[in-house]
Motif scaffolding. Structure first.
Motif, PDB file in Angstrom:
ATOM      1  N   ASN A  90       0.856  -1.181   0.000  1.00 57.80           N
ATOM      2  CA  ASN A  90       0.000   0.000   0.000  1.00 57.80           C
ATOM      3  C   ASN A  90       0.896   1.236   0.000  1.00 57.80           C
ATOM      4  O   ASN A  90       1.989   1.200   0.559  1.00 57.80           O
ATOM      5  CB  ASN A  90      -0.848  -0.002   1.279  1.00 57.80           C
ATOM      6  N   ILE A  91       0.450   2.299  -0.654  1.00 50.61           N
ATOM      7  CA  ILE A  91       1.101   3.610  -0.512  1.00 50.61           C
ATOM      8  C   ILE A  91       0.001   4.637  -0.253  1.00 50.61           C
ATOM      9  O   ILE A  91      -1.170   4.381  -0.536  1.00 50.61           O
ATOM     10  CB  ILE A  91       1.878   4.051  -1.784  1.00 50.61           C
ATOM     11  N   HIS A  92       0.401   5.779   0.262  1.00 47.21           N
ATOM     12  CA  HIS A  92      -0.549   6.882   0.349  1.00 47.21           C
ATOM     13  C   HIS A  92      -0.535   7.642  -0.972  1.00 47.21           C
ATOM     14  O   HIS A  92       0.454   7.592  -1.699  1.00 47.21           O
ATOM     15  CB  HIS A  92      -0.191   7.825   1.495  1.00 47.21           C
TER      16      HIS A  92
ATOM     17  N   THR B 165       2.594   5.318   4.441  1.00 48.48           N
ATOM     18  CA  THR B 165       3.888   5.274   3.765  1.00 48.48           C
ATOM     19  C   THR B 165       3.749   5.970   2.421  1.00 48.48           C
ATOM     20  O   THR B 165       2.804   5.700   1.678  1.00 48.48           O
ATOM     21  CB  THR B 165       4.314   3.806   3.525  1.00 48.48           C
ATOM     22  N   SER B 166       4.700   6.856   2.104  1.00 43.76           N
ATOM     23  CA  SER B 166       4.618   7.562   0.819  1.00 43.76           C
ATOM     24  C   SER B 166       5.377   6.809  -0.262  1.00 43.76           C
ATOM     25  O   SER B 166       6.242   5.970   0.020  1.00 43.76           O
ATOM     26  CB  SER B 166       5.202   8.976   0.948  1.00 43.76           C
ATOM     27  N   VAL B 167       5.060   7.151  -1.495  1.00 47.07           N
ATOM     28  CA  VAL B 167       5.740   6.526  -2.627  1.00 47.07           C
ATOM     29  C   VAL B 167       7.229   6.894  -2.608  1.00 47.07           C
ATOM     30  O   VAL B 167       8.094   6.071  -2.948  1.00 47.07           O
ATOM     31  CB  VAL B 167       5.036   6.912  -3.952  1.00 47.07           C
TER      32      VAL B 167
ATOM     33  N   THR C 298      -0.481   8.612  -8.363  1.00 47.67           N
ATOM     34  CA  THR C 298       0.763   8.873  -7.623  1.00 47.67           C
ATOM     35  C   THR C 298       1.839   7.850  -8.001  1.00 47.67           C
ATOM     36  O   THR C 298       2.995   8.209  -8.253  1.00 47.67           O
ATOM     37  CB  THR C 298       0.491   8.833  -6.105  1.00 47.67           C
ATOM     38  N   ALA C 299       1.473   6.582  -8.050  1.00 46.71           N
ATOM     39  CA  ALA C 299       2.457   5.540  -8.395  1.00 46.71           C
ATOM     40  C   ALA C 299       3.018   5.772  -9.796  1.00 46.71           C
ATOM     41  O   ALA C 299       4.238   5.725 -10.004  1.00 46.71           O
ATOM     42  CB  ALA C 299       1.809   4.157  -8.303  1.00 46.71           C
TER      43      ALA C 299
END
Ligand code: PGA
Length: 250
Positions: free
Chosen positions: A66-68, A79-81, A116-117
């Motif tokens: 998972n990412i934010h 957790t950020s990318v 974002t990804a």
């Protein structure tokens, strides 16, 4: 159409760093030289540095579960990318059914995370799938189309290249009830047709659609033998090196 399969391990909230390192040390020799498929491990964030270090210079990629969607900010527990990339992570799951079910992730949030990804060059695996009541009510196609359309808002054909989709019928996750190859292939066709509608035939023909939900060494061959099924997202059976290696080498 040849699409390189991706076999992915979703470890969920299991393993300590010591256990994760022991897995990688035992697993790498079992898949050494395996180039037919891509292999990726998805451990908890706290395990990422250990697993990435242990898998360095191997044929095994590592990503987050998972990412934010935000680049950074006051988002306690997230957790950020950028944090993922800073420790060497290259992939991320997005919208796993457990995220949707227990953490209220909507198609809109999935869409933001996908943007974002892609913006940061992390390979996204977008998870979709119907719950049992939806299947029994004949709503599977509707649910899959809605989830795909929702995830892909604002995504262009030019940007879509790295996207991977995982079809995970929720009734098959962790239940031992695997979808039959026919059920999985039908769902994959619905998903691929929706991608074609949204992004064109070329993107749809190239995009990889994984199957997930009680994939085990003894059913991997029948599922992954299907041309429509471009890999697997494996939970329970990915926690042991020999069992996950057997799936990789189906
Ligand atoms: P399972 O989990 O293989 O244990 O059914 C799959 C998943 O949740 O990704």
């Amino acid at each position: 159409m040849s699409r390189k399969a991706l076999i992915a391990a979703n470890w969920k909230m299991y393993k300590t760093p010591a256990e994760a390192k022991a897995f990688v040390d035992a697993f790498l020799p079992l898949v050494a030289g395996h180039t037919r498929d891509e292999i990726a491990l998805f451990p908890s964030p706290v395990l990422l540095p250990t697993v990435i270090e242990a898998a360095k210079d191997s044929n095994v990629a590592v990503g987050a579960q998972n990412i934010h969607f935000a680049e950074e900010g006051a988002y306690t527990g997230e957790t950020s990318v950028g944090q993922l990339q800073a420790v060497g992570g290259t992939h991320t799951l997005i919208g796993h059914s457990e995220r949707r079910q227990y953490f209220a992730e909507t198609d809109e949030i999935v869409n933001k995370k996908l943007h974002t990804a892609l913006k940061h060059g992390v390979v996204p695996i977008v998870c979709v799938g119907e719950v049992l009541a939806e299947r029994e009510a004949g709503q599977t196609a509707h649910v899959l189309k809605t989830q795909i359309a929702g995830a892909f808002v604002g995504i262009t054909a030019a940007a879509a290249g790295p996207i991977v989709i995982a079809y995970e019928p929720v009734w098959a996750i962790g239940t031992g009830k695997t979808a039959t190859p026919e059920i999985a292939v039908d769902a994959h066709k619905i998903i691929r047709a929706e991608v074609a509608k949204l992004l064109g035939a070329d993107v749809a023909a190239a995009i990889r659609i994984l199957y997930g939900g009680s994939v085990k060494p003894d059913n991997a061959t029948s599922l992954l033998g299907e041309e429509e099924i471009d890999g697997a997202l494996v939970g329970g059976a990915s926690l042991k090196p020999d069992s996950f290696a057997a799936i990789v080498k189906y």
